[in-house]
Design a protein around this motif. Structure first.
Motif, PDB file in Angstrom:
ATOM      1  N   ASP A 213      52.266  23.822  71.399  1.00 57.73           N
ATOM      2  CA  ASP A 213      52.410  25.269  71.558  1.00 57.73           C
ATOM      3  C   ASP A 213      53.834  25.775  71.430  1.00 57.73           C
ATOM      4  N   ALA A 214      54.808  24.959  71.812  1.00 51.06           N
ATOM      5  CA  ALA A 214      56.146  25.498  71.986  1.00 51.06           C
ATOM      6  C   ALA A 214      57.203  24.413  71.846  1.00 51.06           C
ATOM      7  N   VAL A 215      58.435  24.868  71.730  1.00 47.26           N
ATOM      8  CA  VAL A 215      59.604  23.994  71.765  1.00 47.26           C
ATOM      9  C   VAL A 215      60.431  24.387  72.978  1.00 47.26           C
ATOM     10  N   LEU A 216      60.756  23.418  73.836  1.00 42.57           N
ATOM     11  CA  LEU A 216      61.504  23.677  75.065  1.00 42.57           C
ATOM     12  C   LEU A 216      62.906  23.108  74.920  1.00 42.57           C
ATOM     13  N   VAL A 217      63.900  23.963  75.144  1.00 43.72           N
ATOM     14  CA  VAL A 217      65.293  23.577  74.937  1.00 43.72           C
ATOM     15  C   VAL A 217      66.081  23.820  76.224  1.00 43.72           C
ATOM     16  N   PRO A 218      66.573  22.766  76.880  1.00 43.60           N
ATOM     17  CA  PRO A 218      67.422  22.952  78.073  1.00 43.60           C
ATOM     18  C   PRO A 218      68.765  23.561  77.688  1.00 43.60           C
TER      19      PRO A 218
END
Length: 306
Positions: A213-218
């Motif tokens: 669903d998504a790309v998570l970037v800290p």
């Protein structure tokens, strides 16, 4: 009706015609010999591999095994025979990922390319500002002391972190650098979003993950202590369509993909671990269980009956 004999061509009248032919010929030669855009070279004859070592990374798609280094090589899965090569002059392929049925390659010059393996068609190229410098670790402490092998290994690791793919609604690609994240629709390479971190913060591609669903970037904000509105860290969630989200986190939070829709955020002894639902863009609901206190309380929305 009057009749006029054909006029014979004189030397003076022949010269303009010759000049036109010369110009047309020169234009055709220039067109034939003009540089290939982006240095693309595709060798499609079976067995006609371009000389050069092949890297260790490999992916399987359809009837082909794809490998990178220094370009993109395709081999028949059954016979192991070479099918085709794709190279770019002056550039080296660092990492390969699949976006749906298409292969996406990161090159050391900061270019990102989508290729359709079924017919070795180069579909689009996109340049990402700052990507090449980050891959080379330009100006970073200790960069000048690395061996050539260490430089290649570090560049390949960073390329793998920078390239994140997802299939929400349709396949798409996020390219992450410390100063910029860009999202491209794989269908046509269309830029769907670009995001820069707040002033004083930077994205951390090496901790980025993706789900379906998504790309998570800290992100980390080392200068947050000077700005009351900034927290020392956080995580940005990006989607191809619809709004993304942000969640608070420590500056060293570790993200770990659980499945196609959930990510574990491990955030130290204070905030501890929690599960994030990327379909909802929110923390996963903690449901009651018989062994937990207050199990008799009616379950909240989204939880099965106890």
């Amino acid at each position: 009706m009057s009749w006029k004999p054909l006029r014979s061509l004189t030397r003076r009248s022949v010269l303009p015609a010759l000049a036109v032919l010369l110009v047309l010929g020169a234009g055709a030669a220039a067109h034939a010999n003009r540089p290939v855009p982006f240095g693309d070279r595709v060798v499609a004859e079976p067995g006609a591999a371009v000389a050069g070592p092949v890297g260790a990374q490999a992916l399987t798609t359809g009837s082909l095994d794809l490998k990178v280094g220094p370009g993109l090589e395709a081999y028949d899965r059954v016979t192991g025979g070479h099918a085709w090569s794709y190279r770019r002059e002056g550039a080296t392929a660092l990492h390969l990922a699949m976006a749906g049925e298409n292969a996406v390659v990161v090159w050391d010059d900061g270019l990102v390319t989508s290729v359709r393996p079924s017919d070795h068609q180069v579909r689009w190229h996109r340049a990402v500002p700052g990507l090449a410098d980050w891959l080379r670790a330009e100006g970073e402490p200790g960069a000048d002391e690395r061996t050539e092998e260490q430089e290649r290994a570090a560049a390949a690791q960073r390329a793998a972190a920078a390239l994140q793919t997802a299939v929400e609604d349709e396949p798409w690609v996020a390219v992450v650098t410390p100063s910029l994240t860009m999202g491209f629709r794989d269908r046509d390479g269309d830029l769907r979003f670009n995001s820069r971190p707040p002033q004083g913060c930077s994205y951390d591609p090496l901790r980025a993950v993706h789900t379906d669903d998504a790309v998570l970037v800290p992100r980390a904000c080392p200068s947050a202590g000077t700005t009351a509105k900034l927290l020392p860290g956080g995580v940005n969630g990006f989607r191809l369509s619809g709004r993304g989200w942000q969640m608070n986190a420590g500056p060293q939070a570790v993200l770990r993909r659980l499945d196609g829709h959930r990510v574990v955020v491990e955030d130290g002894p204070v905030l501890r671990s929690r599960v994030y639902d990327t379909r909802r863009g929110a923390p996963e609901t903690l449901c009651s269980a018989a062994q937990l206190p207050f199990a008799a309380v009616p379950p909240v929305e989204g939880c099965p009956p106890v």
